[in-house]
Design a protein around this motif. Structure first.
Motif, short mmCIF file in Angstrom:
data_model
loop_
_atom_site.label_atom_id
_atom_site.label_comp_id
_atom_site.label_asym_id
_atom_site.label_seq_id
_atom_site.Cartn_x
_atom_site.Cartn_y
_atom_site.Cartn_z
N GLY A 435 -21.37 35.43 56.04
CA GLY A 435 -21.91 34.21 55.46
C GLY A 435 -22.11 34.32 53.96
N TYR A 436 -22.64 35.46 53.52
CA TYR A 436 -22.86 35.64 52.08
C TYR A 436 -21.54 35.65 51.31
CZ TYR A 436 -24.16 37.82 47.66
OH TYR A 436 -24.31 38.08 46.33
N SER A 440 -20.24 33.11 48.44
CA SER A 440 -19.85 33.58 47.11
C SER A 440 -18.44 33.12 46.76
CB SER A 440 -19.96 35.11 47.02
OG SER A 440 -19.00 35.73 47.85
N PHE A 441 -17.54 33.06 47.76
CA PHE A 441 -16.20 32.53 47.51
C PHE A 441 -16.28 31.06 47.10
CE2 PHE A 441 -14.01 35.72 50.59
CZ PHE A 441 -13.94 36.65 49.56
N TYR A 442 -17.12 30.30 47.80
CA TYR A 442 -17.27 28.88 47.52
C TYR A 442 -17.80 28.66 46.10
CZ TYR A 442 -19.15 24.13 47.73
OH TYR A 442 -19.44 22.83 47.46
N ARG A 443 -18.75 29.49 45.69
CA ARG A 443 -19.37 29.33 44.37
C ARG A 443 -18.48 29.81 43.23
NH1 ARG A 443 -24.99 29.38 44.12
NH2 ARG A 443 -24.62 29.30 41.85
N SER A 444 -17.45 30.61 43.56
CA SER A 444 -16.68 31.26 42.50
C SER A 444 -15.56 30.41 41.91
CB SER A 444 -16.07 32.57 43.03
OG SER A 444 -15.06 32.29 44.00
N ALA A 445 -15.29 29.23 42.50
CA ALA A 445 -14.18 28.41 42.01
C ALA A 445 -14.55 26.93 42.09
CB ALA A 445 -12.91 28.69 42.82
N ASN A 454 -8.53 33.15 44.00
CA ASN A 454 -9.15 31.83 44.06
C ASN A 454 -10.13 31.79 45.24
OD1 ASN A 454 -8.96 28.83 45.34
ND2 ASN A 454 -8.94 28.75 43.11
N GLY A 455 -11.41 31.59 44.94
CA GLY A 455 -12.43 31.65 45.98
C GLY A 455 -12.24 30.62 47.07
N TRP A 456 -11.85 29.40 46.71
CA TRP A 456 -11.66 28.36 47.73
C TRP A 456 -10.51 28.72 48.66
CZ3 TRP A 456 -12.54 22.76 45.49
CH2 TRP A 456 -13.87 22.67 45.06
N PHE A 457 -9.45 29.32 48.14
CA PHE A 457 -8.34 29.75 48.99
C PHE A 457 -8.80 30.86 49.93
CE2 PHE A 457 -4.71 32.72 49.59
CZ PHE A 457 -3.94 31.92 50.41
N LEU A 458 -9.57 31.83 49.39
CA LEU A 458 -10.05 32.94 50.21
C LEU A 458 -10.99 32.44 51.31
CD1 LEU A 458 -10.74 35.64 47.47
CD2 LEU A 458 -8.85 35.57 49.10
N LEU A 460 -10.93 29.15 52.51
CA LEU A 460 -10.22 28.19 53.36
C LEU A 460 -9.43 28.89 54.46
CD1 LEU A 460 -9.47 25.22 53.79
CD2 LEU A 460 -7.51 25.58 52.27
N THR A 461 -8.90 30.08 54.18
CA THR A 461 -8.07 30.77 55.18
C THR A 461 -8.85 31.10 56.44
OG1 THR A 461 -6.76 31.67 53.35
CG2 THR A 461 -6.43 32.65 55.52
N PRO A 462 -10.02 31.81 56.36
CA PRO A 462 -10.77 32.05 57.61
C PRO A 462 -11.32 30.77 58.23
CG PRO A 462 -12.02 32.82 55.70
CD PRO A 462 -10.64 32.50 55.22
N VAL A 463 -11.68 29.77 57.39
CA VAL A 463 -12.16 28.50 57.94
C VAL A 463 -11.06 27.83 58.77
CG1 VAL A 463 -12.84 26.14 57.32
CG2 VAL A 463 -13.95 28.09 56.22
N ALA A 464 -9.82 27.90 58.28
CA ALA A 464 -8.69 27.33 59.03
C ALA A 464 -8.49 28.06 60.35
CB ALA A 464 -7.42 27.39 58.19
N MET A 465 -8.66 29.40 60.35
CA MET A 465 -8.53 30.18 61.59
C MET A 465 -9.57 29.72 62.61
SD MET A 465 -7.98 34.05 60.15
CE MET A 465 -6.48 34.58 59.30
#
Length: 503
Positions: A435-436, A440-445, A454-458, A460-465
Motif C-alpha cells: 500500500g505504501y 508513493s508511485f501515485y504521488r511521484s508523477a 513513471n509512477g503512474w505506469f508502475l 497502473l500495471t498491478p492495478v490492471a492485474m
C-alpha cells in the motif's frame, strides 16, 4: 466446490481429473529452487535492488526473509491439512471468501505469465552475451545487442517454446532436468561468490547489514518488495503437492528451498559488494553477473557465471510454466476457468493442453513488452508490478491460515503463536508495504507515460492485474455459475486438531 471436512483432504480431490503421483521431496526442491531462480535473482535482482537501497543488500535480504518465512509457515500448515494444486486459491477461498480466493489464484497466474515474459528476455540476453564472448557480434547485417528488448525477446521465445514442450512430457522429466541445471548453477555461483568475498577490493562493512542506514522509507519499502520478489517461487513446491508421494514432502521442499535461498542471497550480496562499487552494481542491469565474472577472471572462465545465468533462466522458465498450469488446472476443476485447463494427458499424466496455453500466453505478453525498448526498463517495470501482486497473494494466504487455525490461540499458545500470530504479522507487513509503495508511485508523477520511472505506469500495471481478476471472478460466478462461489466460505473446525495430530 462443495465444502468438505479437512480430515478427508489429505487425499486428492474426490472428483474431477487427477494428476499422477510420482515426485519425492528432492524433486519438489528442484522445482521450487528453479522457480525461485537464485542465480537470476542474484545476477539481475541484486543490481536492481542496489539501485534502490544502495550498499545495503544483505540488510534488505535479511529483512525481507522474515515476513516470507511467516508466509512459508502458513503455506506449510495449510498444506498439511489440505494439499491441493490450487493451494492459496483453495485455502483463501475456504477460509476467507471465494472472491479473495479467486483473486489469489488469478494474480498468481498473471504474475507468473509476466515473469515468464521477463525471464524470456533475460534468457535471450544471456545467450547474446555468450555469443559476444565467443566473438559473434553480428548476424547478417544485424548488430547483436544484449540490451535490446526486441532481440532478447525473439531469441528467448525460442527457448520458451522448447522448455514448454519439455514440461508437457512429464513433471518428473522436468524435475530431473532442473536438478542437473541447478547443480551446475550452484557450483559456479558458490565458487565465484566465495572467491569474490575473499579477494574483492572493497572492504567488508557491518553497515551493509544496517536497515536503518537505507536512504528513505520509500527506498526501504521498494527494496523490501524487490527482495520479496527474489524469494518468490518457493511456493512452487506446493503447486505439485498432488503429484508427490507424500504431501508433507511439498512442505519440506518449500521450507528447504526458502532457507537455501536466504544463504545464497546473503552470499551473493556480500560478494557483489566486495567486488563492485555501488555505481557498478546499479548500472549493469541484466549484464550484472557477466560484469561480476569479468572482474574476477579472464575468458573463458569469466563466461561461467553467464552460462549459469542462462541455465537459471531456462530452468525458471520451465519451473514457471509447471506451477501455473497446475494452478489453472485446479481452478478449472471448480469451473472458475474453462474446461481446457483441466484436461489431463492420458500419456503423460500432466495438464498438457494447459501447459501449452501458458507458454502461448507468456509468448504473447513477451511480445507486448516490446513497447518498452530497453531491457533494463522492462525488467524494472515487471519486477515492481509483480512484487506488489505477489505481496497481496502472500498476505491473503497468511490471513487464511490465521483464520483457519485461530482456535489454537485458546488451545495451545505456542502453536497459536506460530500458526496465527506470525502469519498475521507477515500479512500486515506485506499489505502495508504494498500500500505504501502504491501510494508513493501515485504521488511521484502527474501524468501517465510508458516508462519504468513513471509512477503512474508502475502503479497502473498491478492495478490492471487485480482489476482483471475481479472481471474474471464475476464471469466465473455469474456466467460459468461455478460452485466455487457457493461453497468456498467458512472455517473448518477440525483443522487445528488435525494439524496437532501431524506434530
Amino acid at each position: 466446490m462443495t465444502h468438505q471436512p479437512l480430515g478427508a483432504a489429505t487425499e486428492p480431490p474426490p472428483s474431477g481429473p487427477a494428476l499422477r503421483r510420482s515426485l519425492g521431496v528432492l524433486d519438489g526442491v528442484a522445482i521450487a529452487a528453479s522457480s525461485t531462480a537464485a542465480t537470476t535473482s542474484i545476477g539481475i535482482g541484486l543490481g536492481v535492488t542496489a539501485g534502490v537501497v544502495g550498499l545495503h543488500l544483505p540488510a534488505i535480504m535479511l529483512l525481507a526473509f522474515l515476513p516470507v518465512l511467516g508466509i512459508a509457515g502458513a503455506y506449510s500448515r495449510l498444506n498439511r491439512v489440505e494439499p491441493n494444486a490450487g493451494n492459496g486459491y483453495v485455502w483463501v477461498g475456504r477460509s476467507l471468501t471465494p472472491w479473495l480466493g479467486f483473486m489469489v489464484g488469478w494474480v498468481n497466474v498473471v504474475a507468473v505469465v509476466a515473469f515468464l515474459a521477463y525471464t524470456t528476455a533475460v534468457t535471450g540476453s544471456a545467450l547474446i552475451q555468450l555469443a559476444g564472448d565467443a566473438g559473434l557480434h553480428r548476424v547478417g547485417g544485424l548488430a547483436l545487442d544484449p540490451g535490446s528488448t526486441a532481440q532478447t525477446t525473439a531469441l528467448g521465445i525460442v527457448v520458451l517454446v522448447a522448455v514448454t514442450l519439455t514440461a508437457v512430457t512429464g513433471i518428473r522429466t522436468a524435475a530431473r532436468l532442473q536438478a542437473g541445471l541447478l547443480v551446475f548453477e550452484y557450483v559456479v555461483l558458490l565458487g565465484f561468490c566465495g572467491y569474490g568475498i575473499v579477494t574483492g577490493p572493497h572492504p567488508f562493512r557491518l553497515s551493509w547489514f544496517d536497515p536503518f542506514a537505507i536512504p528513505s522509507a520509500q527506498a526501504l519499502a521498494q527494496g523490501l518488495l524487490l527482495s520479496v520478489f527474489c524469494y518468490w517461487g518457493f511456493e512452487a513446491a506446493f503447486s505439485v503437492n498432488e503429484e508427490v508421494r507424500d504431501p508433507r514432502d511439498a512442505s519440506r521442499a518449500g521450507i528447504t528451498t526458502l532457507v537455501t535461498m536466504l544463504g545464497l542471497f546473503l552470499l551473493g550480496s556480500i560478494a557483489f559488494q566486495r567486488v563492485l562499487s555501488e555505481e557498478e552494481l546499479a548500472g549493469h542491469g541484466a549484464q550484472g553477473l557477466a560484469f561480476f565474472g569479468e572482474r574476477l577472471a579472464s575468458q573463458p572462465l569469466a563466461a561461467l557465471p553467464l552460462v549459469a545465468l542462462m541455465f537459471s533462466a531456462v530452468a525458471s522458465l520451465q519451473a514457471g510454466v509447471i506451477p501455473t498450469a497446475r494452478a489453472m488446472f485446479a481452478m478449472s476443476r471448480d469451473r472458475t476457468l474453462g474446461p481446457v485447463w483441466s484436461k489431463v494427458s492420458p500419456r503423460y499424466g500432466t495438464p498438457a493442453a494447459g501447459t501449452l496455453l501458458v507458454g502461448a500466453l507468456a509468448t504473447a505478453v513477451a511480445a507486448l513488452a516490446l513497447v518498452i525498448p530497453r531491457l533494463s526498463d522492462m525488467i524494472m517495470a515487471t519486477v515492481n508490478a509483480v512484487g506488489i501482486v505477489v505481496a497481496l497473494s502472500y498476505a491473503l494466504t497468511a490471513l487464511a491460515a490465521a483464520v483457519r487455525f485461530r482456535s489454537l490461540l485458546r488451545e495451545d499458545w505456542r502453536q497459536g503463536l506460530r500458526a496465527v500470530v506470525l502469519p498475521s504479522l507477515s500479512a500486515a507487513a506485506l499489505l502495508g508495504l504494498g500500500g505504501y509503495l502504491g501510494w508513493s508511485f501515485y504521488r511521484s508523477a502527474d501524468h501517465l507515460e510508458l516508462s519504468a520511472d513513471n509512477g503512474w505506469f508502475l502503479l497502473l500495471t498491478p492495478v490492471a492485474m487485480i482489476t482483471s481478476g475481479l472481471v474474471a471472478a464475476a464471469w466465473a460466478k455469474w456466467v460459468r455459475r461455478s460452485p466455487y462461489f457457493r461453497g468456498g466460505a467458512g472455517t473448518d473446525a477440525d483443522a487445528p486438531r488435525l494439524l496437532a495430530a501431524h506434530h
